[in-house]
Design a protein around this motif. Sequence first.
Motif, PDB file in Angstrom:
ATOM      1  N   ASN A 100       0.849  -1.197   0.000  1.00 29.25           N
ATOM      2  CA  ASN A 100       0.000   0.000   0.000  1.00 29.25           C
ATOM      3  C   ASN A 100       0.878   1.237   0.000  1.00 29.25           C
ATOM      4  O   ASN A 100       2.007   1.201   0.484  1.00 29.25           O
ATOM      5  N   GLU A 124      -3.699  -1.553   6.164  1.00 24.61           N
ATOM      6  CA  GLU A 124      -2.620  -1.061   7.014  1.00 24.61           C
ATOM      7  C   GLU A 124      -2.639   0.472   7.153  1.00 24.61           C
ATOM      8  O   GLU A 124      -1.623   1.092   7.483  1.00 24.61           O
ATOM      9  N   HIS A 140       4.967   0.751   0.802  1.00 21.24           N
ATOM     10  CA  HIS A 140       5.076  -0.518   1.524  1.00 21.24           C
ATOM     11  C   HIS A 140       5.088  -1.669   0.521  1.00 21.24           C
ATOM     12  O   HIS A 140       4.138  -1.839  -0.238  1.00 21.24           O
ATOM     13  N   HIS A 155       5.926  -5.907  -0.466  1.00 17.41           N
ATOM     14  CA  HIS A 155       5.905  -7.288   0.034  1.00 17.41           C
ATOM     15  C   HIS A 155       6.886  -8.074  -0.831  1.00 17.41           C
ATOM     16  O   HIS A 155       6.475  -8.799  -1.724  1.00 17.41           O
ATOM     17  N   HIS A 200       6.624 -10.466   6.000  1.00 18.21           N
ATOM     18  CA  HIS A 200       5.588  -9.593   5.460  1.00 18.21           C
ATOM     19  C   HIS A 200       6.165  -8.578   4.465  1.00 18.21           C
ATOM     20  O   HIS A 200       5.902  -8.674   3.283  1.00 18.21           O
TER      21      HIS A 200
HETATM   22 ZN   LIG Z   1       1.473  -5.345   4.007  1.00 20.02          ZN
END
Ligand SMILES: [Zn+2]
Length: 199
Positions: free
Chosen positions: A30, A75, A94, A96, A168
Amino acid sequence: MTDYAKATAQIIAAGRFLAAKGWAPATSGNYSMRLGDGRIAITVSGYEKGELTPEAIMLIDANGVPRDNRKPSAETLLHVGIYAVRKDCNAILHTHSHDATVLTKRHKDLKALVLADYELLKIYPGINTHETKVKLPIFNNTQDMKKLRAEVEPFLADGIPAYLIRGHGLYGLGRTMAEARGIVEATEFMLSCELELRS
Ligand SMILES: [Zn+2]
């Protein structure tokens, strides 16, 4: 001063960049930007990050309350928590990634990743030599965003450019979107080096 249209365009471009790198599998991750008026533009939950459109971005207030009836990223509280503490931060990305996931899972008890003697450390604000160390905290993953926000908070005040969540992904903070992109790209590069060096 970033307005909503400008933030939307920058978030869409960041999504294309990060997804092309393979750092946003299956709609994950995100992105957000703080606007000039203090509100936040953030990705709506569930969209493919390489194919974002203006409909995939929404406005929330500084407390994370949506300005329409869509559902912001799961989040959101972490983004809001960063902006509340870090007045210098105006963009958050962010990811992953595979490397962040494997590295933090492999070293289950590691509380922080120390990056030392990398030329790319100079991407972080205030660093102008490779002869230094930057400590990125690693937090255990949880679905309890309130708890995670509280755990991250004390580290934010220390000026960290990024942090990791175990199994994560990575959060990168920038004064601008360009800076956040550079921080995420440089950090992901150093994570992949660390993964190889530690294997
Ligand atoms: Zn995440």
